[in-house]
Every structure is written in structure tokens, then in C-alpha cells.
Design a protein around this motif. Structure first.
Motif, PDB file in Angstrom:
ATOM      1  N   ASP A 270       0.801  -1.305  -0.099  1.00 16.28           N
ATOM      2  CA  ASP A 270      -0.101   0.180  -0.069  1.00 16.28           C
ATOM      3  C   ASP A 270       0.955   1.286  -0.086  1.00 16.28           C
ATOM      4  N   ALA A 271       2.085   1.299   0.701  1.00 16.13           N
ATOM      5  CA  ALA A 271       2.795   2.418   0.620  1.00 16.13           C
ATOM      6  C   ALA A 271       3.350   2.782  -0.772  1.00 16.13           C
ATOM      7  N   VAL A 272       3.950   1.658  -1.196  1.00 12.64           N
ATOM      8  CA  VAL A 272       4.300   1.684  -2.559  1.00 12.64           C
ATOM      9  C   VAL A 272       3.230   2.245  -3.351  1.00 12.64           C
ATOM     10  N   GLU A 273       2.183   1.884  -3.340  1.00 18.51           N
ATOM     11  CA  GLU A 273       1.040   2.585  -4.150  1.00 18.51           C
ATOM     12  C   GLU A 273       0.801   3.871  -4.177  1.00 18.51           C
ATOM     13  N   LEU A 274       1.222   4.505  -2.821  1.00 22.07           N
ATOM     14  CA  LEU A 274       0.920   5.704  -2.534  1.00 22.07           C
ATOM     15  C   LEU A 274       2.037   6.534  -3.416  1.00 22.07           C
ATOM     16  N   VAL A 275       3.243   6.116  -3.392  1.00 18.55           N
ATOM     17  CA  VAL A 275       4.341   6.717  -4.195  1.00 18.55           C
ATOM     18  C   VAL A 275       3.840   6.693  -5.617  1.00 18.55           C
ATOM     19  N   ARG A 276       3.349   5.577  -6.180  1.00 16.37           N
ATOM     20  CA  ARG A 276       3.149   5.296  -7.367  1.00 16.37           C
ATOM     21  C   ARG A 276       2.002   6.586  -7.795  1.00 16.37           C
ATOM     22  N   ALA A 277       1.023   6.485  -6.985  1.00 18.61           N
ATOM     23  CA  ALA A 277      -0.070   7.610  -7.446  1.00 18.61           C
ATOM     24  C   ALA A 277       0.417   9.029  -7.251  1.00 18.61           C
ATOM     25  N   ALA A 278       1.637   9.192  -6.743  1.00 16.61           N
ATOM     26  CA  ALA A 278       1.933  10.802  -6.905  1.00 16.61           C
ATOM     27  C   ALA A 278       2.790  10.994  -8.248  1.00 16.61           C
ATOM     28  N   ARG A 279       2.887   9.815  -9.135  1.00 16.01           N
ATOM     29  CA  ARG A 279       3.741  10.261 -10.240  1.00 16.01           C
ATOM     30  C   ARG A 279       2.870  10.846 -11.267  1.00 16.01           C
ATOM     31  N   GLN A 280       3.357  11.926 -11.967  1.00 12.05           N
ATOM     32  CA  GLN A 280       2.634  12.615 -12.646  1.00 12.05           C
ATOM     33  C   GLN A 280       2.627  11.880 -14.233  1.00 12.05           C
ATOM     34  N   PRO A 281       1.563  11.914 -15.285  1.00  4.12           N
ATOM     35  CA  PRO A 281       1.687  11.520 -16.333  1.00  4.12           C
ATOM     36  C   PRO A 281       3.001  11.393 -17.259  1.00  4.12           C
ATOM     37  N   ASP A 282       3.869  12.491 -16.972  1.00  3.56           N
ATOM     38  CA  ASP A 282       5.244  12.425 -17.536  1.00  3.56           C
ATOM     39  C   ASP A 282       6.050  11.911 -16.924  1.00  3.56           C
ATOM     40  N   GLY A 283       5.707  10.987 -15.768  1.00  2.00           N
ATOM     41  CA  GLY A 283       6.915  10.164 -15.124  1.00  2.00           C
ATOM     42  C   GLY A 283       7.615  11.007 -13.805  1.00  2.00           C
ATOM     43  N   THR A 284       7.310  12.323 -13.630  1.00  2.56           N
ATOM     44  CA  THR A 284       7.657  12.933 -12.793  1.00  2.56           C
ATOM     45  C   THR A 284       7.170  12.955 -11.475  1.00  2.56           C
ATOM     46  N   TRP A 285       7.645  13.481 -10.438  1.00  2.00           N
ATOM     47  CA  TRP A 285       7.117  13.592  -8.990  1.00  2.00           C
ATOM     48  C   TRP A 285       7.314  15.111  -8.839  1.00  2.00           C
ATOM     49  N   LEU A 286       6.148  15.624  -8.340  1.00  2.00           N
ATOM     50  CA  LEU A 286       6.361  17.048  -7.960  1.00  2.00           C
ATOM     51  C   LEU A 286       6.894  17.372  -6.760  1.00  2.00           C
ATOM     52  N   GLN A 287       7.558  18.541  -6.436  1.00  2.00           N
ATOM     53  CA  GLN A 287       8.028  18.906  -5.217  1.00  2.00           C
ATOM     54  C   GLN A 287       6.852  19.556  -4.292  1.00  2.00           C
ATOM     55  N   ARG A 288       6.513  19.170  -3.310  1.00  2.00           N
ATOM     56  CA  ARG A 288       5.507  19.770  -2.421  1.00  2.00           C
ATOM     57  C   ARG A 288       5.941  21.022  -1.795  1.00  2.00           C
ATOM     58  N   GLU A 289       6.950  21.283  -1.224  1.00  2.00           N
ATOM     59  CA  GLU A 289       7.237  22.254  -0.506  1.00  2.00           C
ATOM     60  C   GLU A 289       8.689  22.264  -0.226  1.00  2.00           C
ATOM     61  N   ARG A 290       9.270  23.375   0.224  1.00  2.00           N
ATOM     62  CA  ARG A 290      11.004  23.581   0.833  1.00  2.00           C
ATOM     63  C   ARG A 290      10.623  23.878   2.215  1.00  2.00           C
ATOM     64  N   TYR A 291      11.253  22.940   2.843  1.00  2.00           N
ATOM     65  CA  TYR A 291      11.151  22.982   4.336  1.00  2.00           C
ATOM     66  C   TYR A 291      11.749  24.198   4.756  1.00  2.00           C
TER      67      TYR A 291
END
Length: 324
Positions: A270-291
Motif C-alpha cells: 500500500d505504501a508503494v502504491e502511494l508513491v506510484r499515485a504521486a507520479r505525474q503522467p510525464d513520469g515525474t514527481w512534484l516538489q511539495r514544499e521547501r522545508y
């Protein structure tokens, strides 16, 4: 397989990231990625951070905080953020970027830190560790990397594991429960020690107990209710700075599997599916924030943009998990 356009974008990045793309995603021959990795010391992020090292081996004059940090000023106010410039954080970055430890050994960094660097909490020597589990996890990893004597820190983790099998930085305030964040940072330190040929039977047992603590929770669920341990476990930001996410936890288990060869644990699915769900259609992951907090320089994109670093980590996790 990484799509050609995505691969080209990832390769057009700093050597600290590029060599990992070559090795882990493109599976280039050793001489290719090792040549790129060697450039970390002389180009880009690695060279910039090396140039900021103090003559006494520290960064920003402090162990966990910069020497000029005002513990009663605006920078210490709630929400202001931890400064990320001191020695602990700088070593974490260089290690994660793949800097050859011999570069710092040539500067006698471990010895200089032993002489000059003291923890802000109680003034104890740098390589002796502190009372904070996360800090000790970072110290163990950096010490193993640089060849410092951190056996005492490894033994500390054996002694301070909770009955649940993990760790919690708040043990000093009486907590007897484990924390996913503290446990993951401890595990990274113990794993780094073993990867470099160190550790004892006791520390290996402690690492596996810590892994079991996370796996019983599917990396992100409370054992009591099944609810997520926090709202942001599937929100990703780079640099990680020791924060917890299912992406960072899954990448730990990918790395541990490379050492132990115990395979993928289905409790992570289930954790890996959370990672997969965040992948964008172009294959990238978006930066959520800068700490928030002081930095030497930024190494990734602003919030909302495709992150090369998160895309490396996310793709690497899925490639490992999805292998037939």
C-alpha cells in the motif's frame, strides 16, 4: 524502463544526481557512473558545499546548529524551521550525493571534528553522539562513511530501542513508544554501518527489529487504528532533511534489500502504491514544499515543479518493486 525524454532530463542535472540515474535507472557500466560520481568533488553541488567547510572541519561553526544561531531569536520561533547549514546537515548532503569519502579523509575531517566539534545539547564530542535518536542516526551514518569510531553510537541504539522495536527522540521526556521518523533515521545509520562492513550481531538484530516495526504498520499506518501516522506521509519534498515519508521509507527498504537479499515485503504494497499515485503522467514527481530554514543554496526546484531528485527516488523505488 525510463522513457528517453525523462532520462535525458534526469541526465541533464548535477553530477550528484546524474551518477545515480546512470547506475540505478539506466544500469550503465560501472566505469560510466563512477566517472560521473568522481565529478561530485569538483563540480556543482558537491564542490560548492566542500568550499564552505571551515578550517576546523565543521560547517557553519556548529554540530547541529550554526555557531551564530540565536536560540531565543526569530530564527528559533515556531515555524521558522531548522537551519540546514551546520556540520550534521552538510555531511548528510555530501554522503547522499555520493562524494568519495577519501576527499574528506584527505582533509582529516573526522579527526578535526573529533577535536573541534561539540554537540550543542551537552557539549559532548561529535563522534560520541548525543541523546537524540535522529541525530545519532545521522552521526552513525556519517561516521561509518568517514571511518570514524562510532561503535559506541551503534551500541547506543541497541540499548535505547523501545519494546516495540523502534526508537523515539522523545525518550528523554519519558516516551516509551516508537516513532516512524526516529526509527527510519536510526535505521539509515545502522544500515550505512553494515554496508561498510561494520556492526555487531546486536546492532543487526536491532536494525531488523526496527524494520519490523515499520513493516507491521505498512510503513505509514497506526497499528491501533490503521489510519495514517501523519497527514503528509505521502507528500514529498527534497532535500528530505530527515523527515518521514513513504517514499523515503520505501527507498530505505530498497537499499536494505540490496544488502540483505531478503526480497520485497508484501506489507509495503500500500505504501508503494502511494508513491506510484504521486507520479505525474510525464513520469515525474512534484516538489511539495521547501522545508523552512537557512540553507547554503537550493538543490531542487520550487514547490509545484517537477523535481529531478524526487523523480530519481520515486522511479528507483518503483523499478525495484515492479521487477518481475
Amino acid at each position: 524502463m525510463v522513457e528517453p525524454d525523462l532520462a535525458a532530463w534526469l541526465l541533464d542535472q548535477d553530477p550528484a544526481l546524474r551518477w545515480q540515474v546512470e547506475r540505478d535507472l539506466l544500469h550503465e557500466p560501472d566505469d560510466v557512473w563512477q566517472a560521473t560520481r568522481a565529478r561530485v568533488a569538483t563540480e556543482g553541488f558537491g564542490a560548492r558545499l566542500l568550499a564552505l567547510q571551515d578550517d576546523d572541519g565543521q560547517w557553519a561553526g556548529g554540530a547541529f546548529f550554526p555557531a551564530d544561531f540565536d536560540f531565543h531569536g526569530p530564527e528559533a520561533a515556531p515555524g521558522a524551521g531548522q537551519p540546514w547549514t551546520a556540520t550534521t546537515w552538510s555531511l548528510n548532503a555530501l554522503r547522499a550525493w555520493g562524494l568519495d569519502a577519501d576527499v574528506l579523509r584527505a582533509r582529516h575531517t573526522a579527526e578535526r571534528l573529533d577535536e573541534s566539534c561539540r554537540w550543542e545539547y551537552d557539549g559532548s564530542p561529535f563522534w560520541g553522539g548525543e541523546v537524540d535518536c535522529c541525530i545519532n542516526g545521522f552521526t552513525l551514518a556519517s561516521g561509518a562513511w568517514l571511518g570514524a569510531d562510532v561503535d559506541g553510537v551503534a551500541a547506543w541504539f541497541v540499548e535505547h530501542a523501545t519494546d516495540e522495536g523502534g526508537w523515539n527522540c522523545e525518550w528523554v521526556d519519558g516516551s516509551t513508544r516508537s516513532s516512524v521518523r526516529s526509527t527510519l533515521n536510526a535505521l539509515y545509520g545502522l544500515l550505512e554501518l553494515e554496508e561498510r562492513g561494520g556492526g555487531t550481531d546486536e546492532s543487526r538484530d536491532a536494525r531488523r527489529a526496527g524494520e519490523e516495526y515499520l513493516l507491521r504498520r505498512g510503513l505509514f499506518r497506526r497499528l491501533s487504528t490503521g489510519e495514517p501516522v501523519a497527514e503528509d506521509v505521502d507528500g514529498y519534498a527534497y532535500p528530505f532533511h530527515g523527515h518521514y515519508s513513504v517514499l523515503r521509507a520505501a527507498d530505505y527498504f530498497r537499499r536494505a534489500d540490496a544488502l540483505d537479499r531478503r526480497g520485497r515485503d508484501p506489507r509495503m504494497a500500500d505504501a508503494v502504491e502511494l508513491v506510484r499515485a504521486a507520479r505525474q503522467p510525464d513520469g515525474t514527481w512534484l516538489q511539495r514544499e521547501r522545508y523552512p530554514g537557512r540553507v547554503w543554496f537550493h538543490v531542487d526546484v520550487p514547490p509545484g515543479e517537477p523535481s529531478p531528485w524526487l523523480t530519481l527516488y520515486g522511479t528507483r523505488v518503483l523499478d525495484w518493486w515492479d521487477v518481475v
